[in-house]
Design a protein around this motif. Structure first.
Motif, PDB file in Angstrom:
ATOM      1  N   SER B 365     -47.079  15.169  23.395  1.00  0.00           N
ATOM      2  CA  SER B 365     -48.330  15.741  23.893  1.00  0.00           C
ATOM      3  C   SER B 365     -48.496  15.520  25.401  1.00  0.00           C
ATOM      4  CB  SER B 365     -49.512  15.150  23.120  1.00  0.00           C
ATOM      5  OG  SER B 365     -49.440  13.746  23.172  1.00  0.00           O
ATOM      6  N   HIS B 366     -47.504  14.902  26.050  1.00  0.00           N
ATOM      7  CA  HIS B 366     -47.644  14.608  27.485  1.00  0.00           C
ATOM      8  C   HIS B 366     -46.665  15.371  28.365  1.00  0.00           C
ATOM      9  CE1 HIS B 366     -50.335  11.257  26.536  1.00  0.00           C
ATOM     10  NE2 HIS B 366     -49.522  11.055  25.510  1.00  0.00           N
ATOM     11  N   VAL B 367     -45.608  15.871  27.768  1.00  0.00           N
ATOM     12  CA  VAL B 367     -44.598  16.581  28.559  1.00  0.00           C
ATOM     13  C   VAL B 367     -43.989  17.638  27.650  1.00  0.00           C
ATOM     14  CG1 VAL B 367     -42.739  14.934  27.969  1.00  0.00           C
ATOM     15  CG2 VAL B 367     -42.577  16.253  30.078  1.00  0.00           C
ATOM     16  N   GLU B 368     -43.549  18.738  28.244  1.00  0.00           N
ATOM     17  CA  GLU B 368     -43.001  19.801  27.412  1.00  0.00           C
ATOM     18  C   GLU B 368     -41.668  19.359  26.794  1.00  0.00           C
ATOM     19  OE1 GLU B 368     -42.919  23.745  29.088  1.00  0.00           O
ATOM     20  OE2 GLU B 368     -41.153  24.244  27.860  1.00  0.00           O
ATOM     21  N   ILE B 369     -41.533  19.607  25.489  1.00  0.00           N
ATOM     22  CA  ILE B 369     -40.270  19.338  24.793  1.00  0.00           C
ATOM     23  C   ILE B 369     -39.762  20.693  24.294  1.00  0.00           C
ATOM     24  CG2 ILE B 369     -39.138  18.050  22.947  1.00  0.00           C
ATOM     25  CD1 ILE B 369     -40.743  15.791  23.850  1.00  0.00           C
ATOM     26  N   VAL B 380     -34.373  16.191  24.838  1.00  0.00           N
ATOM     27  CA  VAL B 380     -34.574  16.718  26.180  1.00  0.00           C
ATOM     28  C   VAL B 380     -36.035  17.108  26.362  1.00  0.00           C
ATOM     29  CG1 VAL B 380     -34.029  18.714  27.619  1.00  0.00           C
ATOM     30  CG2 VAL B 380     -32.203  17.502  26.440  1.00  0.00           C
ATOM     31  N   ALA B 381     -36.590  16.709  27.492  1.00  0.00           N
ATOM     32  CA  ALA B 381     -37.936  17.141  27.875  1.00  0.00           C
ATOM     33  C   ALA B 381     -37.825  17.921  29.173  1.00  0.00           C
ATOM     34  CB  ALA B 381     -38.840  15.934  28.055  1.00  0.00           C
ATOM     35  N   SER B 382     -38.904  18.615  29.525  1.00  0.00           N
ATOM     36  CA  SER B 382     -38.876  19.425  30.737  1.00  0.00           C
ATOM     37  C   SER B 382     -40.144  19.181  31.540  1.00  0.00           C
ATOM     38  CB  SER B 382     -38.767  20.904  30.369  1.00  0.00           C
ATOM     39  OG  SER B 382     -39.006  21.686  31.506  1.00  0.00           O
ATOM     40  N   ALA B 393     -38.613  16.714  38.298  1.00  0.00           N
ATOM     41  CA  ALA B 393     -37.993  15.735  37.396  1.00  0.00           C
ATOM     42  C   ALA B 393     -37.447  14.552  38.201  1.00  0.00           C
ATOM     43  CB  ALA B 393     -36.865  16.395  36.600  1.00  0.00           C
ATOM     44  N   LEU B 394     -36.877  14.853  39.359  1.00  0.00           N
ATOM     45  CA  LEU B 394     -36.317  13.787  40.194  1.00  0.00           C
ATOM     46  C   LEU B 394     -37.398  12.799  40.626  1.00  0.00           C
ATOM     47  CD1 LEU B 394     -33.655  12.870  41.597  1.00  0.00           C
ATOM     48  CD2 LEU B 394     -34.505  14.029  43.649  1.00  0.00           C
ATOM     49  N   ASP B 395     -38.589  13.313  40.944  1.00  0.00           N
ATOM     50  CA  ASP B 395     -39.686  12.429  41.357  1.00  0.00           C
ATOM     51  C   ASP B 395     -40.104  11.517  40.208  1.00  0.00           C
ATOM     52  OD1 ASP B 395     -39.738  13.804  43.828  1.00  0.00           O
ATOM     53  OD2 ASP B 395     -41.045  15.347  42.978  1.00  0.00           O
ATOM     54  N   VAL B 396     -40.137  12.094  39.010  1.00  0.00           N
ATOM     55  CA  VAL B 396     -40.472  11.292  37.824  1.00  0.00           C
ATOM     56  C   VAL B 396     -39.429  10.182  37.645  1.00  0.00           C
ATOM     57  CG1 VAL B 396     -40.727  11.340  35.305  1.00  0.00           C
ATOM     58  CG2 VAL B 396     -41.640  13.229  36.699  1.00  0.00           C
TER      59      VAL B 396
END
Lengths: 443, 481
Positions: B365-369, B380-382, B393-396
């Motif tokens: 519910s927090h990131v697209e899967i 994998v998440a996006s 993604a790199l910043d995360v």
């Protein structure tokens, strides 16, 4: 459950979060028709029981023999600090340093390793290791093929037969020609090598010392290669490189080595270390990991994996090689070894080994009917011709706890009586005395 | 931090071996000798100890940090395996000893380790035979594809192509190219290999199809049975990239399903440390029809129980390694398999898969899967939604480093935008994963409130984000440049 932290209660709670009834239900995507036909493994064993089993197997190997085996793989002393530092978890359990900020330790260590081996071989740059000396040699040839867009590789037969066999295997499916120049009685045949380089030659490949232990100066050969537009590849022995004329001085374009002698145990064949260095002109053709120095946004010095555009994870089918994981921890061991020995320590180790080998050669050559295979200069290893089959001599000596060397008959036609004998700084004069007595008694 | 070279003091000595009785110049002509000593660091042993210890504090490892690095299986490496691999009876053994005619009995213990490991790997995968020679996973791929090439050559087949799905590891196409093949890419549909795409690409020139199952999205290939049938119908062989074996131990054997070749990454599934990139070991298993082509030597057991190295395989592809592969790594895997046994290995997969699914559920519910269904050992998440807020993604990934976690794999596989790929492995506890998920959720929420903070992460590491362009342009590759 060895190494799994979950309690039964946690397992149930987590299954509930996932929304399945059981652990087995997690595998519902694998249809029944695809389930294992068997999985007949023994039941798990305690740490103590496995330890006892492995100790028993270790004892079944005989490692307390006096051995003069070499052939490119040598029993040098490994400084205690090498094990101590390389077993630190921060290095041992790290991954390839893709997140540079969290891996500055590994990256700087690799950068310093690159510096140390470049200086040792007198070359401009190095990668952070490939699998072993033989695969390094193959990769060096492929660098030459890409750089020259030619397909003929001239190989000296006095190169390690193990590496020549690997080279033949690796190039089977490629449109390359391996032209082997016969050795000249246990030395490099310089005239034949010079004559073999033509306008289609991508690389000329030689070894120093040769497999027979002889030492050469390939400067003229490499100059001839350059004049013909070919790449010079030299494989060398890093410990001796502390005292011998260097690949860089001779004008090699690519210099490679088996790094086992720098702090790695013999360990029945691996893991070993492919040392790989080259001139700056050809570095973009070099495979594997390379670390470069740079700065962060505040101007602080830091290190990153660089020139990654050559690599498989970016270039896929067009990459310089398929190498992904390598031998970074082995490179790390070599790095610590080079640092703790320094120039003086490494040279001492090399000179002691050379001195012992010359003593051994003199003792053996003094036996009736025994002579050195060639009168060329040699380092810590040499080939002697015995008046009888070398395999038989080795068998008889081995049964008395001494392995006098490696018989070359299996690798070189007509050399059934030739024995390859190696010394390191660990060899004692007393052991050499036993060697001479035992071999002498069998002739 | 200074380099060891900058700390060098001329004349300072580290560990000094015994002095030689005579210098090299007594035995060798001057013109073969090096005119000046190599400029290695001149430091004391304590200098080295302190310098390298300082380096170690600037590093993450599994021993120090959670490492949910998808596709890489960064599990705990029990120290016990290091202990058994360092026994003198193994480390002091010269590899040429086994090739001495009369001294084969000096190496019976080592040969038995190899023989038994091959048998165990055969039973684990359902393959007919194994070679331990390949020194890494990608080296195993090369060995396997070369066996495939030898098989076709032996049959008189003229085949020039290898198919690699777009979800394959980058090593797969690189390997096929290094083995002399043209590489054909096929696109996935819905995260799966599409049998129709495969059928279209499968002509008589195809030597092999290389696949990863579960694939790099962490998903089990639903059309596996059809893929096997289609491939074999064209007399092409099916290659299994075994880097993901952690997901299927005891649940599927690739040999039973119809794969012809598999390589295993001993350093992943069988818990030997990654060592910042190696050494690993990549044994290769093959189906019966490919056994004549395996590299030599092979370990053979005689009727009386004695073991020896047999080189008499005329169809063998030859030597892939100087000796018998990375024996020290094989030893660790052997000890690990004995420790775990049948139940233990099955549990490895069950808990690897449980952990991955648990993390997936906590994050959904927090990131697209993109493919939000039961995954195998990784998922994998996006970060596409965050990317719209300016956070990539790199910043995360970099922000996670600040929290003391290693980042997941980013931007792989290439087929998912702003990809983050998680693999917790079975050795991580629920508490560790919960902490990681909580930290990740906090980072994701910052994308909406303080993207600049994430864009400048990491803040707590020894250096900040590094200029990779400058590194490639200036090429400072040694301390001399």
């Amino acid at each position: 459950m060895p190494y799994i932290p979950h309690t039964p209660e946690q397992t149930q709670e987590m299954l509930k979060v996932v929304g399945v009834e059981s652990l087995e239900a997690l595998f519902q995507d694998i249809p029944a028709s695809m389930r294992p036909k068997s999985f007949n493994l023994p039941p798990g064993m305690s740490e103590r029981a496995v330890c006892a089993r492995l100790e028993e197997l270790a004892r079944a190997n005989k490692t307390d023999v006096v051995s003069f085996l070499g052939g490119g793989f040598y029993d040098h002393h490994i400084p205690a600090i090498v094990d101590a530092l390389s077993s630190r978890g921060e290095f041992l359990t790290a991954y390839t340093p893709y997140q540079a900020e969290a891996s500055q330790g590994t990256l700087q260590a690799i950068f310093e390793y690159q510096t140390a081996v470049s200086r040792l071989l007198d070359m401009d740059c190095a990668n952070a290791s490939v699998y072993d000396g033989g695969s390094a040699l193959f990769e060096a040839c492929m660098m030459a093929v890409r750089a020259t867009k030619r397909s003929r590789i001239v190989v000296d037969e006095s190169l390690s037969p193990i590496y020549r066999t690997m080279l033949a295997t690796y190039t089977t499916n490629l449109q390359l020609e391996l032209a082997t120049v016969p050795h000249g009685g246990g030395v490099s045949d310089m005239q034949a090598l010079l004559a073999a380089i033509d306008d289609k030659t991508a690389a000329v490949v030689v070894q120093n010392p040769t497999f027979f232990g002889t030492i050469h100066d390939y400067t003229a050969l490499f100059a001839q290669a350059k004049a013909k537009g070919a790449v010079s590849v030299l494989t060398c022995y890093p410990v001796l490189q502390s005292i011998l004329k260097t690949p860089g001085q001779m004008g090699a374009d690519v210099a490679v080595a088996e790094g086992q002698s720098l702090g790695l145990p013999l360990s029945f064949g691996g893991p070993y270390l492919g040392i790989m260095t080259c001139t700056r002109e050809i570095v973009r053709q070099m495979p594997g990991r390379i670390v470069g120095r740079t700065v962060d946004h505040q101007g602080r010095t830091g290190y990153v994996l660089t020139l990654q555009a050559r690599e498989q994870h970016i270039r896929r089918a067009k990459a310089t090689s398929n190498i992904c994981s390598n031998q970074a921890l082995c490179a790390f061991r070599a790095y610590v070894t080079l640092c703790v020995l320094g120039p003086q320590g490494l040279a001492r180790m090399a000179e002691d080994a050379v001195d012992k080998a010359h003593y051994a050669a003199a003792r053996l050559a003094a036996l009736p009917g025994v002579r050195l295979l060639s009168d060329a200069p040699f380092g810590n290893e040499f080939a002697v011709v015995l008046p009888r089959n070398a395999h038989e001599v080795v068998d008889k000596c081995a049964s008395r706890g001494l392995v006098p060397g490696f018989p070359l008959g299996g690798y070189f036609a007509g050399m059934d009586n030739v024995l390859l004998v190696a010394c390191t700084e660990k060899t004692s004069r007393e052991q050499i005395g036993h060697l001479a007595e035992m071999v002498g008694g069998l002739l | 931090m200074k380099t060891i070279f900058a700390k060098s003091i001329p004349g300072r000595q580290g560990l000094m071996p015994d002095a030689p009785a005579a210098p090299a110049a007594a035995h060798l002509p001057q013109d073969l000798l090096r005119p000046a000593a190599p400029r290695l660091p001149e430091v004391s042993e304590l200098d080295v100890m302190r310098h390298v210890s300082e380096l170690s504090r600037r590093n993450f490892g599994v021993d120090t940090n959670f490492y949910p690095l998808g596709s890489c299986t960064m599990k705990y490496n029990p120290r016990f395996m290091e202990h058994v691999a360092s026994l003198d009876g193994f480390t002091k053994l010269h590899p040429l000893m086994a090739q001495l005619r009369g001294a084969g009995h000096f190496t019976q213990g080592a040969l038995e380790v190899m023989y038994e490991t091959e048998q165990l790997l055969c039973e684990i995968t359902g393959m007919a035979a194994f070679t331990l020679h390949p020194m890494a996973g990608a080296h195993g791929e090369l060995t396997g594809v070369m066996c495939i090439a030898a098989y076709h050559r032996d049959k008189g087949n003229k085949k020039t192509k290898v198919i690699c799905p777009d979800s394959a590891h980058g090593t797969n196409p690189a390997t096929a190219a290094l083995a002399g093949y043209d590489v054909v890419n096929i696109a996935s549909v819905d995260g799966m290999i599409d049998p129709e795409h495969l059928e279209n690409a499968l002509d008589d020139d195809v030597a092999a199809v290389m696949m990863t199952c579960p694939n790099t999205l962490g998903l089990f290939e639903r059309h596996l049975e059809r893929i096997v049938a289609l491939t074999h119908a064209k007399d092409a062989l099916l290659y299994y990239d075994g880097a993901n074996l952690n997901a299927i131990l005891g649940k599927m054997r690739v040999g039973d399903v119809g794969f012809d070749v598999v390589h295993l990454n001993l350093h992943k599934t069988f818990a030997t440390p990654h060592g910042a990139g190696g050494p690993g070991a990549g044994p290769v298993g093959v189906a019966e029809r490919l056994t004549p082509f395996l590299p030599v030597s092979r370990v053979v057991k005689l009727k009386d129980g004695r073991l020896f190295l047999d080189y008499d395989y005329p169809k063998s592809i030859g030597y892939m390694a100087p000796f018998y592969g990375n024996f020290g790594v094989v030893l660790k895997a052997y000890a690990y398999i004995l420790r775990q046994g049948r139940e233990g290995l099955t549990r490895v997969s069950e808990y690897a898969v449980l952990n991955a699914n648990y993390m997936r559920k906590r994050l959904e519910s927090h990131v697209e899967i993109p493919h939000d269904r039961l995954c195998m050992h990784e998922f994998v998440a996006s970060a596409v939604a965050q990317a719209k807020q300016g956070v990539k993604a790199l910043d995360v990934a970099k922000a996670l480093l600040d929290k003391g976690h290693h980042a997941p794999t980013v931007y792989f596989p290439l087929i998912v935008k702003e990809c983050l790929m998680f693999e917790p492995t079975e050795t991580e506890s629920r508490e560790t994963m919960d902490q990681f998920v909580d930290d990740l959720i906090e980072i994701l929420s910052l994308a909406g409130t303080d993207p600049a903070f994430l864009q400048h992460a990491p803040h707590t590491t020894p250096v900040g984000r590094l200029d990779e362009t400058k590194a490639a342009r200036d090429m400072v590759l040694t301390d001399d440049a």
